[in-house]
Design an enzyme around this catalytic site. Structure first.
Site, PDB file in Angstrom:
ATOM      1  CD  GLU A 458      23.400  -1.825  50.114  1.00 29.25           C
ATOM      2  OE1 GLU A 458      23.888  -0.671  50.042  1.00 29.25           O
ATOM      3  OE2 GLU A 458      22.269  -2.103  49.700  1.00 29.25           O
ATOM      4  CG  ASP A 531      24.142  -0.634  46.342  1.00 32.12           C
ATOM      5  OD1 ASP A 531      25.349  -0.693  46.035  1.00 32.12           O
ATOM      6  OD2 ASP A 531      23.362  -1.604  46.312  1.00 32.12           O
ATOM      7  CG  ASP A 533      19.910   1.665  46.356  1.00 36.56           C
ATOM      8  OD1 ASP A 533      20.370   1.675  47.521  1.00 36.56           O
ATOM      9  OD2 ASP A 533      19.804   0.629  45.686  1.00 36.56           O
ATOM     10  CG  ASP A 535      16.860  -1.277  49.857  1.00 41.45           C
ATOM     11  OD1 ASP A 535      15.942  -0.713  50.503  1.00 41.45           O
ATOM     12  OD2 ASP A 535      16.727  -2.329  49.213  1.00 41.45           O
TER      13      ASP A 535
END
Ligand code: 0RA
Length: 686
Positions: A458, A531, A533, A535
């Site tokens: 990502e 990541d 998180d 997203d």
């Protein structure tokens, strides 16, 4: 029309059970004597123990692995024996219970395991079934069965991998009983009482010397049991967890029609209710239910003797052939083809199609990479003829519904035509050729797919770190910009036009969709690195959706992984440690200092990003970008030290529903799912 196999008539069955009675010892004493009277009981036993020892030595060879997956497999193995009874028409109730002490009980109301002396073994049939590898169940080949077959390694494997197991059989008014420790009988089968019920009860405690974790999950068991209940409409399966006070009953009188509705419950339906077809030729019962929805992908689940044949096979080929031919004939006969320039093709009849196809085959031949492809050639024409004939009748009886289906197929054909033009364009540009690898791919130097791996990363910045940190000999990096296209909502030509997706499948090198060819992959491992998180989790799901819908074989062959970057870093003076989950952080903080509870510490870290106490600095890694190349290598990419999670699909129907939930139009179910799972789930187990 293929070989004819005959199932025993009821009269024959009665006859054979009468014979059995004649040789059945009538009292417990005789039974015990009989058990030993085989002469070479101990010799037999040595043979048996060797077999079970082999299972304990290499459990993975028998049940796949010793993780949670293998653990749950034990329950399915026992349940499969009960399912065999149900398929034979002898059983309509199965109870599964997770007990307080961690054991599991499976009870059915089938015929009960025979307990009389097995003629060639000289021991009780119950003991043979429970201790001899592959002795499985029935001793004849005319019944359809799961156990002892594909999944079915036999209930003796469960016995070998259990600290203890107790079997009870209710049969001919008696309760027969035997207990085993790590597969070895404590004593011969005995009668422990009288009963007027019939059936079998097996309780086992998985061996913690074998399994890493021995906690059974209600949800996991529930998914398979629900599937079995859909496939066997007369069967009621209950699941109970004594520890959690949870109980659920699975019983679907609508059978696979309800199954199709369940799979598609978040999609818009094209016709009122699924088409349902059933028939039997040459002792091969065929059942199929299908519905169209407004999505673009097809979802055909096929089963042979209740086993999900996810590599397809002859039954699937027969179904597709019948569907294409029958719908095509009808479309022309009913004068529904208006645009004469377009010819309808197989794919057009399957756009937005959800199907459950279930057949019973007496001696199934399983082929393919994972032995989930039906090979019996006669099954093709059986399915084709049953589906073809009955679908023709249904179309004639339901012209309004038929028109809706054909219209939908026509729209698919028009879109396919557009897609073909797009693809031709791509081909002309040679984008699918390996010589045209995406510019931002940092390829590895070796040329051996089995040892090469690719990280789908990502973001460009993390991609940059990964490129510097990797071992370039065998690790390739493909950075992905932003969110990739949601393939759940896009037709094929849109997918093929998307730059990020093009980069992914060009790098992987094996094509996409129906033309995907596992032999052409350029990397043996596809590792998704996002990541930790919201997203990141979304991007990971988008990537998994792409792989699941269009490169499914990568997942099925165990080649897709999810990287596990650390969540925290703990530092005290020179001591430095990366921490991958909250439990581990908990332990480390306790080790380094008392005082503030770990939970509070975690909360602080989450809120502040980093905290410091008594010289201990705990910082939270949010993005991959926060790590320098060396850290990224150390924690997440070095095969010696990293942890990667393998992506598996245990239950195709549930995986499909999950992707609908996560990627479909409805916001509410997605929000619910994320709220329910977001806190602790770092990875999606699809
Ligand atoms: C051997 C033979 C028969 C049934 C079974 C085993 C049997 C095993 C299990 C395991 C769990 N539930 C079960 N139910 C039955 C056939 C017996 C006959 O022909 O009567």
């Amino acid at each position: 029309m293929g070989k004819t196999r005959s199932k025993k008539s009821t009269a024959e069955k009665k006859e054979s059970s009468k014979k059995e009675k004649l040789i059945k010892p009538s009292s417990q004493k005789e039974l015990q004597k009989g058990s030993i009277a085989g002469g070479d009981y101990s010799a037999q036993n040595i043979h048996v123990l060797k077999g079970l020892e082999a299972v304990r030595k290499r459990p993975a060879m028998y049940i796949g692995d010793v993780s949670s997956r293998g653990l749950h497999h034990l329950v399915y193995e026992v349940v499969d024996n009960s399912i065999d009874e149900a398929m034979g028409g002898y059983c309509n109730r199965i109870k599964v219970k997770i007990n307080k002490n961690g054991s599991v009980t499976v009870e059915d109301n089938g015929r009960g395991i025979p307990a009389d002396i097995h003629p060639s073994e000289g021991r009780s049939a119950m003991e043979v079934v429970m201790t001899v590898l592959h002795a499985g169940g029935k001793f004849d080949k005319t019944s359809y069965k799961v156990s002892g077959g594909l999944h079915g390694v036999g209930v003796s494997v469960v016995n070998a991998l259990s600290e203890w197991l107790e079997a009870e059989s209710y049969r001919d008014g008696q309760i027969y009983y035997q207990k085993y420790n790590r597969g070895e009988p404590e004593e011969p089968v005995k009668v422990i009482g009288k009963t007027d019920k019939h059936g079998t009860k097996v309780t086992f405690l998985p061996d913690n010397e074998i399994f890493k974790k021995t906690i059974f999950k209600f949800e996991t068991l529930g998914e398979r049991l629900r599937e079995l209940a859909f496939l066997n409409k007369d069967l009621e399966i209950t699941l109970e967890d004594e520890n959690e006070n949870e109980k659920e009953s699975f019983h679907y009188e609508g059978g696979i029609v309800e199954f199709v509705q369940y799979i598609d419950d978040k999609r818009k339906q094209i016709i009122k209710k699924p088409v349902y077809i059933t028939g039997e030729i040459d002792n091969t019962p065929v059942e199929v239910a299908f519905q169209y929805n407004d999505s673009y992908s097809d979802n055909i689940l096929t089963y042979v003797n209740n086993i999900n044949t996810h590599e397809g096979g002859t039954h699937l080929v027969g179904f597709k052939a019948a569907l294409t031919r029958t719908l095509n004939n009808y479309a022309f006969k009913a004068n529904l083809v208006k645009n004469k320039k377009i010819t309808l093709q197989g794919d057009d009849f399957r756009e937005g199609l959800t199907t459950v196809l279930s057949v019973k085959v007496a001696e199934p031949q399983f082929e393919g990479q994972t032995k989930t492809k039906l090979g019996n050639s006669e099954t093709k024409s059986i399915v084709e003829s049953i589906v073809g004939e009955n679908l023709r009748l249904w179309l004639e009886d339901n012209p309004a519904e038929a028109k809706k289906i054909i219209d939908k197929c026509m729209r698919a054909a028009e879109a396919r035509e557009a897609a073909r033009q797009a693809r031709d364009l791509t081909r002309r540009k040679n984008a699918l050729e390996i010589s045209n690898l995406p510019g931002k791919l940092a390829d590895c130097s070796i040329n051996d797919p089995e040892h090469a791996e690719i990280y789908l990363v990502e973001g460009d910045s993390a991609g940059g770190s990964a490129k510097q940190g990797r071992d370039r000999r065998f690790q390739a990096i493909l950075p992905l910009k932003g969110k990739i296209l949601n393939v759940e909502k896009a037709r094929m030509h849109k997918i093929l036009e998307n730059d990020e997706i093009k980069a992914i499948f060009t790098a992987i090198g094996a094509g996409i969709g129906d033309s995907f060819d596992l032999n052409r992959i350029r990397y043996g491992k596809i590792i998704i690195m996002c990541d930790a998180d919201v997203d990141g989790s979304h991007i990971r799901t988008l990537l998994l959706t792409l792989l699941f819908r269009h490169m499914r074989q990568l997942i099925d062959s165990g080649r897709v992984y999810i990287a596990q970057p650390p969540l925290f870093k703990v530092k005290k003076g020179k001591y430095e440690e990366y921490v991958f989950d909250e439990d581990e952080l908990d332990r480390i903080i306790k080790k380094l200092k008392g005082g503030k509870s770990a939970e509070e510490t975690i909360q602080d870290v989450v809120e502040e990003g980093a905290i410091s106490m008594n010289g201990i600095v705990v910082s939270r890694f949010k993005g991959l970008g926060e790590m320098n190349p060396e850290q990224l290598w150390q924690t997440t990419m070095n095969p010696e030290t990293r942890t990667v999670l393998q992506v598996t699909v245990d239950n195709a129907a549930e995986a499909d529903r999950l992707f609908q939930t996560l990627m479909g139009d409805d916001v509410e179910p997605r929000r619910e799912f994320i709220e329910k799972n977001a806190k602790y789930v770092r990875n999606l187990d699809i």
